[in-house]
Design a protein around this motif. Structure first.
Motif, PDB file in Angstrom:
ATOM      1  N   UNK A  42       0.837  -1.188   0.000  1.00  0.00           N
ATOM      2  CA  UNK A  42       0.000   0.000   0.000  1.00  0.00           C
ATOM      3  C   UNK A  42       0.872   1.238   0.000  1.00  0.00           C
ATOM      4  N   UNK A  43       0.400   2.267  -0.705  1.00  0.00           N
ATOM      5  CA  UNK A  43       1.210   3.463  -0.811  1.00  0.00           C
ATOM      6  C   UNK A  43       0.604   4.596  -0.005  1.00  0.00           C
ATOM      7  N   UNK A  44       1.446   5.491   0.445  1.00  0.00           N
ATOM      8  CA  UNK A  44       0.973   6.591   1.272  1.00  0.00           C
ATOM      9  C   UNK A  44       0.377   7.689   0.389  1.00  0.00           C
ATOM     10  N   UNK A  45      -0.219   8.669   1.052  1.00  0.00           N
ATOM     11  CA  UNK A  45      -0.823   9.792   0.339  1.00  0.00           C
ATOM     12  C   UNK A  45       0.230  10.527  -0.496  1.00  0.00           C
ATOM     13  N   UNK A  46       1.419  10.727   0.111  1.00  0.00           N
ATOM     14  CA  UNK A  46       2.487  11.434  -0.584  1.00  0.00           C
ATOM     15  C   UNK A  46       2.901  10.719  -1.859  1.00  0.00           C
ATOM     16  N   UNK A  77     -19.289   4.824   0.608  1.00  0.00           N
ATOM     17  CA  UNK A  77     -19.528   3.400   0.821  1.00  0.00           C
ATOM     18  C   UNK A  77     -18.817   2.543  -0.220  1.00  0.00           C
ATOM     19  N   UNK A  78     -18.937   2.962  -1.497  1.00  0.00           N
ATOM     20  CA  UNK A  78     -18.298   2.208  -2.575  1.00  0.00           C
ATOM     21  C   UNK A  78     -16.782   2.173  -2.363  1.00  0.00           C
ATOM     22  N   UNK A  79     -16.213   3.345  -2.040  1.00  0.00           N
ATOM     23  CA  UNK A  79     -14.761   3.426  -1.839  1.00  0.00           C
ATOM     24  C   UNK A  79     -14.301   2.545  -0.676  1.00  0.00           C
ATOM     25  N   UNK A  80     -15.041   2.628   0.452  1.00  0.00           N
ATOM     26  CA  UNK A  80     -14.620   1.868   1.633  1.00  0.00           C
ATOM     27  C   UNK A  80     -14.791   0.368   1.402  1.00  0.00           C
ATOM     28  N   UNK A  81     -15.854   0.023   0.691  1.00  0.00           N
ATOM     29  CA  UNK A  81     -16.092  -1.386   0.400  1.00  0.00           C
ATOM     30  C   UNK A  81     -14.953  -1.957  -0.449  1.00  0.00           C
ATOM     31  N   UNK A  82     -14.471  -1.121  -1.373  1.00  0.00           N
ATOM     32  CA  UNK A  82     -13.362  -1.519  -2.222  1.00  0.00           C
ATOM     33  C   UNK A  82     -12.107  -1.780  -1.377  1.00  0.00           C
ATOM     34  N   UNK A  83     -11.851  -0.852  -0.457  1.00  0.00           N
ATOM     35  CA  UNK A  83     -10.699  -1.016   0.424  1.00  0.00           C
ATOM     36  C   UNK A  83     -10.831  -2.320   1.212  1.00  0.00           C
ATOM     37  N   UNK A  97      -9.075   8.768   0.355  1.00  0.00           N
ATOM     38  CA  UNK A  97     -10.517   8.582   0.203  1.00  0.00           C
ATOM     39  C   UNK A  97     -11.258   9.734   0.871  1.00  0.00           C
ATOM     40  N   UNK A  98     -10.774  10.134   2.055  1.00  0.00           N
ATOM     41  CA  UNK A  98     -11.420  11.241   2.763  1.00  0.00           C
ATOM     42  C   UNK A  98     -11.378  12.508   1.915  1.00  0.00           C
ATOM     43  N   UNK A  99     -10.234  12.750   1.256  1.00  0.00           N
ATOM     44  CA  UNK A  99     -10.115  13.948   0.412  1.00  0.00           C
ATOM     45  C   UNK A  99     -11.106  13.887  -0.737  1.00  0.00           C
ATOM     46  N   UNK A 100     -11.204  12.723  -1.391  1.00  0.00           N
ATOM     47  CA  UNK A 100     -12.118  12.590  -2.533  1.00  0.00           C
ATOM     48  C   UNK A 100     -13.565  12.794  -2.087  1.00  0.00           C
ATOM     49  N   UNK A 101     -13.952  12.098  -1.009  1.00  0.00           N
ATOM     50  CA  UNK A 101     -15.334  12.209  -0.535  1.00  0.00           C
ATOM     51  C   UNK A 101     -15.618  13.639  -0.097  1.00  0.00           C
ATOM     52  N   UNK A 102     -14.638  14.242   0.606  1.00  0.00           N
ATOM     53  CA  UNK A 102     -14.818  15.615   1.065  1.00  0.00           C
ATOM     54  C   UNK A 102     -14.999  16.575  -0.103  1.00  0.00           C
TER      55      UNK A 102
END
Ligand code: ATP
Ligand code: MG
Lengths: 420, 279
Positions: free
Chosen positions: A18-22, A205-211, A227-232
């Motif tokens: 998994x990769x970080x935000x940066x 929901x879709x994003x979190x389910x994917x994770x 994901x938080x940035x996208x949803x926000x």
């Protein structure tokens, strides 16, 4: 005998970390540098255009003008959404504009002359679009005539067909409340908020389910912060739009209140979601990209290339029917120029400006919406500035050339940087 | 390795209209071995391979798979037997990523939704088994891969399906030294893992580096199929250019006439010295 053995000393699965935000941000910048700009130029252009027009003509930001942008742009956006499918194959449909005119005329005739209900007339218009798509698709895929020629011929023929349907070019007006309401009526303000919440929660929901499902298989997942940035971002942009669209925009509200999201917006959103799902989550969508990327590779992979090509033309003409329906709804009538003049070029422009490649294989349905917004803003803003139709056409033409240039240059750039 | 070859072609004839491209060709491939298929340009290598892959129908002759006669009419028939071909022009979609390409046309779904996690996992396990270390991420677009990496993806795509026979048409033709070595290592590994690998190549160094058997086509006839350890470099070159070398290969009459000869022989090490040209 057929089972391969895992060689020793090899535990790391490529792409499993998994990769970080940066790292995501660096990746994104790298992709843009490599020529894969997607919708970025269109989004940046949209913001710049809005600021320029807003500063020069404050009325641009008025609530009523904001709502106008959606209703004015809807026909172009709907046609452009269908065009994305054809462009993804590296084909073109020059007849989509007049196809929307034909479908709109059929609907108006059935509603007004034949007194059909909207629940029959609207499906009839869509079926007309589907039939048009089948004919175009078969001519391109089975007979093998280049799509440019087939649809150029259809462009001319449909223009004539509209004239014939309207017996010599007479206007047919409609007064079916439902059909007119698609463009004229608005959702109650509370419903606008509810729909926004449904969309944001659904997206999250879709994003979190994917994770969740990827993590359970030990695959790389996007960081929660991304994901938080996208949803926000979706929530904020949606809230701003809903807030302004929910403002009273009638000159005399006591007489006839005018507020809420125009009905056509949820229509566009639903179609956007449906087609995005089809393109990105289904086998059919995957095969569209494959055929657009390499017909021969797709054929050897056992994909029925002809079926994919015909289906894409069907979707394109079917979406043109939706465009025709909203055009008739907005004008209250159909005339020989419904779907004519600049509509088709605006729609192609919208898809390309939004980031869909004219060379095939690259594009998304949302490109049509973003590019359509750019086209609508230019058209609307320049109108407010008092420029003539002539100047508007020239500017939009230049923007289309610019977008196509960016498309071509980013391909060259990708080739130069070894990405292609 | 095994007594019966996994793939055996017997007396294959193939014409395109008046042009007879393959004449009475015999060819075998054993599990766990690399069989090199060599021959000059136009000798009929690609045509033979396409007959095996079901792209061209054979005019006459027998197609035996695992000792049993089968009929193969389409690429689907071939792949359901477990025969996969990696074409020289690869046929990958550059606008799709590695996983998407590996599953193209055979996507995994749950309901109507693509099952991306499962596909990604299977793809990465396959690349892992092949010890592919060179790709950064399996979600990279194929457009961003080097020639050798693409070849690797195409090969991985072929072995993803529990294939038993993998045929590679000139996999190293367009590659540099390092990438060629990479691909050859992969080829060797497939065979060591129990697959039958058929390698078409014009490069004798490559052939001798990995092949267990060498089959040499000459003007549409199988000049000889021999163990790689039984022949020398120059003998193979002679077979390719003249169709015979000493007592190996086609008889002079057969070479000259290229007529209606018949080669019947056992699988495995093959010497067509017994072949009779008609008169
Ligand atoms: N579809 C076709 N129609 C007619 N002739 C063909 C066809 N395909 C191949 N041939 C002919 O068959 C002969 C053998 O071709 P093939 O492609 O099998 O050769 P090859 O051994 O693969 O050569 P290369 O090393 O150049 O790839 C050639 O003479 C070619 O012209
Ligand atoms: Mg060949």
């Amino acid at each position: 005998m057929t089972a391969l053995q895992t060689p020793p000393g090899r535990t790391e699965v490529p792409g499993s970390t998994s990769r970080s935000l940066g790292e995501h941000a660096r990746d994104y910048v790298g992709r843009i540098r490599g020529g894969d700009m997607g919708s970025l130029p269109a989004l940046a252009g949209l913001i710049v255009l809005c600021i320029v027009f807003g500063v020069m003509r404050p009325v641009f930001f008025s609530d009523i003008n904001f709502a106008n942008l959606f209703t004015q742009g809807s026909q172009v956006v709907l046609i452009a959404m269908g065009l994305v499918f054809v462009l993804l194959l590296g084909e073109i449909d020059l007849s989509a504009g007049f196809a929307s005119g034909v479908c709109g005329a059929i609907m108006a005739i059935l509603l007004t002359n034949e007194n059909w209900g909207w629940y029959l007339a609207i499906p009839a218009a869509i079926v007309t679009g589907v039939i048009i798509g089948v004919v175009l698709g078969v001519l391109v895929a089975k007979v093998g005539i280049p799509s440019f020629v087939v649809t150029l011929a259809a462009f001319l023929a449909f223009q004539g067909l509209v004239l014939l349907l309207l017996t010599g070019g007479k206007n047919i007006s409609i007064n079916d409340p439902f059909t007119v309401g698609i463009e004229k009526d608005n959702l109650p303000p509370w419903l606008g908020w509810v729909l926004l919440i449904v969309c944001v929660v659904g997206y999250a929901g879709v994003q979190l389910n994917r994770v969740r499902s990827r993590r359970s298989r030990g695959l790389a997942v996007d960081p929660l912060s991304l994901i938080a940035i996208k949803v926000g971002a979706l929530a904020v942009a949606g809230a701003i739009a809903v807030y302004f669209l929910n403002q009273e925009r009638a000159i005399n509200p006591a007489f006839h209140s005018l507020k809420g999201i125009p009905n056509v917006v949820p229509l566009i959103v639903v179609l956007l979601l449906v087609w995005t799902f089809v393109l990105s989550r289904t086998t059919f969508g995957r095969h569209i990209y494959a055929v657009g990327g390499s017909k021969e590779a797709a054929r050897r992979a056992g994909i029925n290339v002809d079926r994919i090509r015909i289906s894409s033309f069907v979707i394109c003409s079917g979406m043109a029917a939706f465009g025709g329906i909203v055009a008739v709804s907005r004008a209250n009538s159909v005339d020989p120029n419904t779907g004519g003049s600049n509509i088709l070029l605006y729609a192609v422009g919208a898809a390309v400006i939004g980031g869909t490649s004219l060379f095939g294989g690259k594009g998304r349905v949302i490109d049509a919406v973003i590019g359509g917004a750019v086209v609508a803003v230019i058209d609307n803003g320049m109108g407010l500035m008092g420029y003539s139709a002539g100047t508007k056409y020239i500017v939009t033409g230049v923007v289309l050339l610019l977008a196509a240039g960016v498309d071509a240059l980013s391909r060259r750039r990708a080739a130069a940087s070894g990405l292609r | 390795m095994t007594a019966t070859p996994i793939l055996e072609m017997r007396g294959i004839d193939k014409s395109f209209g008046p042009v007879q491209v393959l004449r009475q060709v015999d060819f075998t491939a054993n599990a766990g071995e690399v069989t090199a298929l060599v021959g000059d340009n136009g000798a009929g290598k690609s045509t033979l391979v396409k007959c095996v892959g079901g792209i061209y129908p054979i005019d006459s002759g027998d197609y035996l798979f695992d000792g049993k006669p089968v009929t193969v009419h389409s690429p689907r028939d071939a792949s359901s037997l477990g025969v996969e071909i990696v074409y020289q022009d690869l046929a990958l979609c550059e606008n799709l990523d590695i996983v998407q390409n590996m599953f193209l046309g055979r996507e995994r779904t749950r309901g109507i939704v693509l099952d991306e996690p499962t596909m990604e996992k299977m793809a990465s396990e396959t690349l892992d088994r092949l010890s592919v270390r060179t790709v950064k991420s399996i979600r990279q677009l194929v457009a961003s891969l080097s020639g050798g990496q693409r070849q690797t993806v195409a090969i991985a795509k072929a072995v993803l399906w529990n294939s038993k026979v993998v045929i590679l048409d000139e996999p190293t033709a367009a590659l540099g030294v390092a990438q060629t070595a990479q691909v050859l290592e992969l080829v060797r590994q497939l065979a060591d893992n129990g697959l039958a690998v058929v390698l078409i190549s014009h490069n004798m160094n490559d052939v001798f580096a990995v092949a267990d058997q060498i089959a040499c086509l000459y003007l549409g006839r199988m000049a000889a199929q021999v163990k790689a350890t039984d022949v020398t470099y120059s003998q193979v070159v002679e077979l390719i250019t003249a169709g015979r070398s000493g007592d190996l290969g086609l008889q002079a009459a057969a070479v000259a006439a290229a007529g209606n000869g018949n080669g019947s022989h056992d699988a495995g090490v093959t010497d067509l010295g017994d072949m009779n040209g008609a008169q």
